[in-house]
Scaffold this motif. Structure first.
Motif, PDB file in Angstrom:
ATOM      1  N   PRO A  39       0.785  -1.369   0.097  1.00  0.00           N
ATOM      2  CA  PRO A  39       0.140   0.095  -0.091  1.00  0.00           C
ATOM      3  C   PRO A  39       0.849   1.179  -0.086  1.00  0.00           C
ATOM      4  CG  PRO A  39      -0.774  -1.576   1.456  1.00  0.00           C
ATOM      5  CD  PRO A  39       0.322  -2.252   1.063  1.00  0.00           C
ATOM      6  N   GLY A  40       0.665   2.247  -0.894  1.00  0.00           N
ATOM      7  CA  GLY A  40       1.466   3.396  -1.123  1.00  0.00           C
ATOM      8  C   GLY A  40       2.545   3.297  -1.496  1.00  0.00           C
ATOM      9  N   LYS A  41       3.061   2.236  -2.059  1.00  0.00           N
ATOM     10  CA  LYS A  41       4.268   2.043  -2.514  1.00  0.00           C
ATOM     11  C   LYS A  41       4.465   1.664  -4.002  1.00  0.00           C
ATOM     12  CE  LYS A  41       6.761   0.998   1.877  1.00  0.00           C
ATOM     13  NZ  LYS A  41       7.480   0.146   2.708  1.00  0.00           N
ATOM     14  N   GLN A  42       5.531   1.929  -4.749  1.00  0.00           N
ATOM     15  CA  GLN A  42       5.867   1.094  -6.025  1.00  0.00           C
ATOM     16  C   GLN A  42       5.923  -0.399  -5.932  1.00  0.00           C
ATOM     17  OE1 GLN A  42       9.355   3.263  -7.164  1.00  0.00           O
ATOM     18  NE2 GLN A  42       8.076   4.735  -8.619  1.00  0.00           N
ATOM     19  N   ARG A  43       5.531  -0.964  -6.958  1.00  0.00           N
ATOM     20  CA  ARG A  43       5.835  -2.712  -7.056  1.00  0.00           C
ATOM     21  C   ARG A  43       7.154  -2.591  -7.223  1.00  0.00           C
ATOM     22  NH1 ARG A  43       2.138  -5.735 -11.559  1.00  0.00           N
ATOM     23  NH2 ARG A  43       0.849  -4.689 -10.341  1.00  0.00           N
ATOM     24  N   GLU A  44       7.759  -3.773  -6.467  1.00  0.00           N
ATOM     25  CA  GLU A  44       9.198  -3.882  -6.426  1.00  0.00           C
ATOM     26  C   GLU A  44       9.403  -5.236  -6.514  1.00  0.00           C
ATOM     27  OE1 GLU A  44      10.884  -2.945  -2.639  1.00  0.00           O
ATOM     28  OE2 GLU A  44       9.019  -3.863  -1.621  1.00  0.00           O
ATOM     29  N   LEU A  45      10.492  -5.747  -7.168  1.00  0.00           N
ATOM     30  CA  LEU A  45      10.984  -7.113  -7.436  1.00  0.00           C
ATOM     31  C   LEU A  45      11.403  -7.734  -5.905  1.00  0.00           C
ATOM     32  CD1 LEU A  45      11.926  -9.451  -9.187  1.00  0.00           C
ATOM     33  CD2 LEU A  45      14.022  -8.290  -9.236  1.00  0.00           C
ATOM     34  N   VAL A  46      10.771  -8.512  -5.368  1.00  0.00           N
ATOM     35  CA  VAL A  46      11.085  -9.188  -4.250  1.00  0.00           C
ATOM     36  C   VAL A  46      12.252 -10.249  -4.642  1.00  0.00           C
ATOM     37  CG1 VAL A  46      10.322 -10.615  -2.151  1.00  0.00           C
ATOM     38  CG2 VAL A  46       8.765  -9.011  -3.344  1.00  0.00           C
ATOM     39  N   ILE A  58       7.233  -9.998   8.475  1.00  0.00           N
ATOM     40  CA  ILE A  58       7.116  -8.819   9.340  1.00  0.00           C
ATOM     41  C   ILE A  58       5.935  -8.013   8.711  1.00  0.00           C
ATOM     42  CG2 ILE A  58       9.485  -8.867  10.181  1.00  0.00           C
ATOM     43  CD1 ILE A  58      10.008  -7.004   8.098  1.00  0.00           C
ATOM     44  N   PRO A  59       5.263  -7.302   9.318  1.00  0.00           N
ATOM     45  CA  PRO A  59       4.109  -6.440   8.760  1.00  0.00           C
ATOM     46  C   PRO A  59       4.555  -5.655   7.446  1.00  0.00           C
ATOM     47  CG  PRO A  59       4.100  -6.403  10.929  1.00  0.00           C
ATOM     48  CD  PRO A  59       5.355  -6.843  10.881  1.00  0.00           C
ATOM     49  N   GLU A  60       5.820  -5.262   7.466  1.00  0.00           N
ATOM     50  CA  GLU A  60       6.033  -4.618   5.976  1.00  0.00           C
ATOM     51  C   GLU A  60       6.361  -5.689   4.860  1.00  0.00           C
ATOM     52  OE1 GLU A  60       7.309  -2.444   9.612  1.00  0.00           O
ATOM     53  OE2 GLU A  60       7.677  -4.605   9.142  1.00  0.00           O
ATOM     54  N   ASP A  61       6.118  -6.967   5.040  1.00  0.00           N
ATOM     55  CA  ASP A  61       5.776  -7.910   4.220  1.00  0.00           C
ATOM     56  C   ASP A  61       4.585  -7.560   3.433  1.00  0.00           C
ATOM     57  OD1 ASP A  61       8.702  -8.365   4.092  1.00  0.00           O
ATOM     58  OD2 ASP A  61       8.036 -10.072   5.773  1.00  0.00           O
ATOM     59  N   THR A  62       3.463  -7.023   3.964  1.00  0.00           N
ATOM     60  CA  THR A  62       2.349  -7.182   3.558  1.00  0.00           C
ATOM     61  C   THR A  62       2.193  -6.456   2.039  1.00  0.00           C
ATOM     62  OG1 THR A  62       1.374  -7.188   5.845  1.00  0.00           O
ATOM     63  CG2 THR A  62      -0.237  -6.156   3.958  1.00  0.00           C
ATOM     64  N   GLY A  63       1.361  -6.806   1.317  1.00  0.00           N
ATOM     65  CA  GLY A  63       1.250  -6.261   0.006  1.00  0.00           C
ATOM     66  C   GLY A  63       0.731  -7.580  -0.979  1.00  0.00           C
ATOM     67  N   VAL A  94      -1.019 -10.963   0.543  1.00  0.00           N
ATOM     68  CA  VAL A  94      -0.280 -11.430   1.758  1.00  0.00           C
ATOM     69  C   VAL A  94      -0.532 -10.362   2.804  1.00  0.00           C
ATOM     70  CG1 VAL A  94       1.928 -11.800   2.828  1.00  0.00           C
ATOM     71  CG2 VAL A  94       1.443 -13.032   0.768  1.00  0.00           C
ATOM     72  N   THR A  95      -0.972 -10.690   3.986  1.00  0.00           N
ATOM     73  CA  THR A  95      -1.334  -9.722   5.145  1.00  0.00           C
ATOM     74  C   THR A  95      -0.474 -10.219   6.358  1.00  0.00           C
ATOM     75  OG1 THR A  95      -3.218  -8.981   4.222  1.00  0.00           O
ATOM     76  CG2 THR A  95      -2.820  -8.556   6.585  1.00  0.00           C
ATOM     77  N   VAL A  96       0.513  -9.530   6.797  1.00  0.00           N
ATOM     78  CA  VAL A  96       1.011  -9.913   7.849  1.00  0.00           C
ATOM     79  C   VAL A  96       0.769  -8.991   9.391  1.00  0.00           C
ATOM     80  CG1 VAL A  96       3.200 -10.298   9.011  1.00  0.00           C
ATOM     81  CG2 VAL A  96       3.145 -10.745   6.628  1.00  0.00           C
ATOM     82  N   THR A  97       0.337  -9.532  10.287  1.00  0.00           N
ATOM     83  CA  THR A  97      -0.104  -8.886  11.520  1.00  0.00           C
ATOM     84  C   THR A  97       0.960  -8.791  12.479  1.00  0.00           C
ATOM     85  OG1 THR A  97      -1.484 -10.660  12.552  1.00  0.00           O
ATOM     86  CG2 THR A  97      -2.475  -9.264  11.122  1.00  0.00           C
ATOM     87  N   SER A  98       0.815  -7.669  13.541  1.00  0.00           N
ATOM     88  CA  SER A  98       1.893  -7.435  14.466  1.00  0.00           C
ATOM     89  C   SER A  98       1.293  -8.234  15.563  1.00  0.00           C
ATOM     90  CB  SER A  98       2.124  -6.164  14.535  1.00  0.00           C
ATOM     91  OG  SER A  98       0.837  -5.328  15.106  1.00  0.00           O
TER      92      SER A  98
END
Length: 122
Positions: free
Chosen positions: A41-48, A86-91, A118-122
């Motif tokens: 959310p709110g970020k560019q699509r990035e290669l993982v 981690i929650p930052e992996d959500t997307g 993928v949703t990662v909760t804290s």
């Protein structure tokens, strides 16, 4: 026609694991570099992560040490094993293929899957 079919997304608590799958055709699997992109959310699509047909791998800094990309030739499927989430992996995670040309006259092209959440909760 669906050429890349993703599955395996879901909701998981921080520290947990998920495995994403991307099923392809035999031609795409055999000759293409396959990878996973993330749209947070709110970020560019990035290669993982990506893996070539020869097995060479590369990872985003955020994924290195936690994620593993692999190929299964028996199923024409690429996997992304995600550990220590981690929650930052959500997307939304999108399977991607860089397909080389079948002939000298042809051009390479790219294919995108439909995405899996993928949703990662804290």
């Amino acid at each position: 026609q669906v050429e890349l079919e993703e599955s395996g997304g879901g909701l998981v608590q921080a520290g947990g694991s998920l495995r994403l799958s991307c099923a392809t055709s035999g031609r795409i699997f055999k000759f293409s570099t396959l990878g996973w992109y993330r749209q947070a959310p709110g970020k560019q699509r990035e290669l993982v992560a990506s893996i070539s047909n020869g097995g060479s791998k590369n990872y985003a800094v955020s994924a290195r040490g936690r994620f593993t990309i692999s190929r299964d030739s028996a199923k024409n499927t690429v996997y992304l094993q995600m550990n220590s989430l981690i929650p930052e992996d959500t997307g939304v995670y999108y399977c991607h293929a860089d397909v080389p040309p079948p002939t000298v006259e042809a051009s390479s092209y790219t294919i995108w899957g439909q995405g899996t959440q993928v949703t990662v909760t804290s």
